[in-house]
Every structure is written in C-alpha cells, then in structure tokens.
Design a protein around this motif. Structure first.
Motif, PDB file in Angstrom:
ATOM      1  N   GLU A 194      -6.214  -9.771   6.074  1.00  0.00           N
ATOM      2  CA  GLU A 194      -6.829  -9.725   7.394  1.00  0.00           C
ATOM      3  C   GLU A 194      -7.581 -11.018   7.649  1.00  0.00           C
ATOM      4  O   GLU A 194      -8.353 -11.473   6.802  1.00  0.00           O
ATOM      5  N   PRO A 195      -7.390 -11.620   8.837  1.00  0.00           N
ATOM      6  CA  PRO A 195      -8.175 -12.808   9.157  1.00  0.00           C
ATOM      7  C   PRO A 195      -9.655 -12.451   9.297  1.00  0.00           C
ATOM      8  O   PRO A 195      -9.991 -11.361   9.769  1.00  0.00           O
ATOM      9  N   ILE A 196     -10.510 -13.345   8.868  1.00  0.00           N
ATOM     10  CA  ILE A 196     -11.970 -13.127   8.993  1.00  0.00           C
ATOM     11  C   ILE A 196     -12.468 -13.936  10.176  1.00  0.00           C
ATOM     12  O   ILE A 196     -12.220 -15.126  10.260  1.00  0.00           O
TER      13      ILE A 196
END
Length: 196
Positions: A194-196
């Motif tokens: 998941e991108p932060i």
C-alpha cells in the motif's frame, strides 16, 4: 503477552496465557515480549502500552497459573533472546532485552521456554535456581529451521522434556499447509504494497 499492560485499565493489553489439553494433560503457555520495544518504536505505534520486566511478570503470572490452572506442563513462549549479557547488561538488570534464560533460571515451574528474537538458534537444558531442568529452545530467523519439543510422562508421572531444531531445507514442502496460510500471506503482501 503477559508483560504488556494497558495503561487505561492497568490490566494486560493482550491475553497473558493460553490453556491446551493434550493427551489428558493440561498444558499452559505463558507469553512474554522483550520490554525494550518502546526503545525501537514511537509511542504512536504502541499506544496505551506499558512494557514491564519479563522476570517480574513471569513470577506474577506463574503464581496465578499454578493457583488457577494447576498445569501438568508449563511452557514459556517469549519474543526475547537468550543471551542476557548482550550489549553488556549485568545478570540481574531490570528490563533485560534478552531474558529467556533469566526467566527460565529465576522463575520456578517452567518445563520449557521457547525464545525468538536473537536469531541465533538454541537448544539446551539448564538447571534453574530451584534444582529443576528447563529446556531452552529457539529457532533461527527466516524459517531456516523450526523448534520441536517432545514432553513424555512415565507411569509415575515424571516428565521428560526434549528439544530438537529441524532444518526446513531437509523437509518436503507441505502444500496443504501452504494453501491454508496463503490468504494471510496475500493480506500481508497487500498491506506492505500500500502506498503511504
């Protein structure tokens, strides 16, 4: 984990121990976590958690377990290393990061203690402060091996405890096991991607 306290309730944050019935014997497994976690993680990641000394916590909970559960077997399952002198602490240092052997030595009642934190691989027996034999066993990291404990009782009720580390590279792949745990692996992969 018996030594992580919820600061809002002053009770354990997680379940401190679990009870299993195996072959007519009551087995209790007490969990502990290295108390130095707050040195590595910001408090926002461990909110409302207070870590206490493993030996202190084990003494408290073993007393409760003996009074309430009357186990035939007591096993410690600790996220902690075995070498209590790592980073030069003295033998009785409070809040020792690697307290597996300290707990096994100073807390009466354990038959075996399973560690996992230092990634070294251990399988040996000590005589604790009370004259009893205690197995200390810990696998290395990355599932290069796994720990197996065999506890036997003779006709007089005397226990025999043996440990063995098995190299996973020498074993056949268990495809049913992999299928069973694949959903968890998928969830972990998705979480980490998941991108932060």
């Amino acid at each position: 984990s018996a030594n992580i306290i919820d600061t809002r309730t002053n009770r354990t944050y997680f379940k401190p121990y679990a009870v299993f019935n195996k072959s007519g014997k009551k087995v209790v497994v007490l969990g502990l976590t290295t108390p130095t976690v707050p040195k590595w993680l910001p408090t926002i990641l461990i909110p409302n958690m207070k870590f206490i000394d493993m030996v202190q916590s084990a003494k408290h909970w073993v007393s409760i377990i003996n009074e309430k559960e009357h186990p035939d077997v007591l096993i410690g399952l600790f996220h902690s290393g075995t070498n209590y002198t790592y980073n030069n602490p003295h033998l009785e240092e409070y809040m020792n990061e690697n307290a597996v052997e300290l707990v096994a030595r100073h807390v009466e009642g354990f038959d075996a203690v399973i560690g996992g934190h230092d990634h070294q691989g251990h399988n040996y027996i000590i005589t604790n402060d009370f004259g009893a034999k205690v197995l200390i066993i810990a696998p290395t990291s990355r599932l290069r091996d796994f720990a197996d404990i065999t506890i036997s009782f003779d006709e007089n009720g005397h226990k025999s405890v043996m440990g063995k580390l098995y190299l996973t590279s020498t074993l056949d792949i268990d495809y049913a096991y992999l299928r069973n745990f694949q959903p968890y692996l998928t969830d972990i992969d998705e979480y980490f991607n998941e991108p932060i």
